[in-house]
Write an enzyme that holds these catalytic residues in place. Structure first.
Site, short mmCIF file in Angstrom:
data_model
loop_
_atom_site.label_atom_id
_atom_site.label_comp_id
_atom_site.label_asym_id
_atom_site.label_seq_id
_atom_site.Cartn_x
_atom_site.Cartn_y
_atom_site.Cartn_z
N ARG A 205 26.30 43.36 39.01
CA ARG A 205 25.47 42.55 38.10
C ARG A 205 24.09 42.34 38.71
NH1 ARG A 205 27.70 37.09 35.92
NH2 ARG A 205 25.90 37.36 34.54
N CYS A 264 22.64 32.09 40.24
CA CYS A 264 23.74 32.99 39.89
C CYS A 264 23.55 33.35 38.42
CB CYS A 264 25.09 32.34 40.16
SG CYS A 264 25.29 30.73 39.36
#
Length: 306
Positions: A205, A264
């Site tokens: 990611r 995040c």
């Protein structure tokens, strides 16, 4: 009726033995919070709590208690909330205002003279959110139960099923924030300066190879990658302080730790990294709570891949 505060507080981690001793010596000054949750099944955490939790624990729901209500997007992609102030961040899990959070703490009976202990069933991915929010509310006496529910059960700790025990409403008072919250604008303005962003998402990611949740893949330019799972050992506890220190020293590679901002996907799983740095002996670092989900909502913000 006023109560005498604890003479010593746990501020990062607490072991099962330490919690049990505290419950024996000062039960009126300890509140345990179960933060179990599952992003793919939002109702699962409450169901798990009802099945089994540390005796006397209160359930803290990520969506309902630790995030602002989801509603219409206001200008700038911030979730609009009309009562108790606007959310303190954007993103998929916007922080509620400090005032809203204080109301919830009061409703569950948490007081300023109490030691908070947070735990879950999946490392510290969700319990870290409540740990940080209490620090942000000015409450230092909050610790993560190292090893979570599994460690508690392995040691023969008392568990129960069903609803949480009810508590008399308290009047939790906000104090000056003990941790720093960064906005998307602040992070963007500091690009190109000594700011050091640590991205806690999985490597694929971070590199932008996959993006299962947000509309844009990639990462904030210049961000370093440390998956949040890197902080937990095979025993389910945080790695030793010296090991964490060595790993973060290698990651930072000369970057000033005081410039670190954690992020995040939505500001939740960044917190194991933030807590791990404190366990390792670093001074408290900052959190960009809106994280990637807020950052990529504005097409004018730069994105890096690879």
């Amino acid at each position: 009726m006023a109560t005498t505060p604890l003479t010593a507080a746990y501020t990062t981690l607490i072991t099962v033995a330490q919690l049990q001793a505290l419950q024996q010596s000062s039960p009126q000054h300890v509140m345990v919070f179960d933060c179990s949750f599952d992003l793919s099944q939002p109702a699962a955490g409450a169901e798990q709590f009802a099945q089994s939790h540390i005796a006397g624990a209160v359930y803290a729901n990520l969506d309902k208690d630790l995030s602002a209500p989801h509603g219409a997007l206001s200008h700038g992609q911030t979730i609009a909330a009309t009562d108790l102030g606007e959310p303190a961040s954007g993103g998929r899990h916007p922080l509620p205002s400090r005032e809203r959070f204080a109301v919830w703490l009061s409703q569950v009976g948490f007081r300023n003279d109490m030691q908070a202990v947070v735990y879950e069933r999946n490392g510290v991915n969700y319990a870290g959110r409540l740990w940080w929010m209490l620090k942000w509310a000015g409450h230092d006496a909050v610790a993560v139960l190292d090893g979570g529910l599994q460690a508690w059960q392995a040691a023969g700790g008392a568990v129960e099923a069903g609803e949480a025990v009810s508590h008399f409403q308290s009047n939790f008072e906000l104090r000056p924030a003990l941790r720093t919250l960064k906005t998307a604008a602040q992070v963007q303005q500091a690009l190109g300066t000594p700011q050091t962003i640590i991205d806690a998402r999985a490597p694929a990611r971070y590199r932008g190879e996959v993006e299962p949740l947000d509309p844009v893949a990639g990462h904030i330019p210049g961000a370093l990658n440390r998956p949040f799972t890197s902080n937990i050992g095979a025993d389910g506890c945080f790695k030793p302080a010296a090991e964490l220190r060595a790993e973060f020293d290698a990651l930072l590679a000369g970057h000033d730790p005081q410039t670190v901002v954690h992020q995040c996907g939505s500001g939740v799983s960044a917190l194991p990294n933030l807590i791990a740095m404190e366990i390792a002996g670093y001074a408290p670092t900052a959190l960009f709570a809106g994280s990637w989900s807020e950052w990529c909502s504005d097409p004018a913000r730069p994105v890096e891949r690879g």
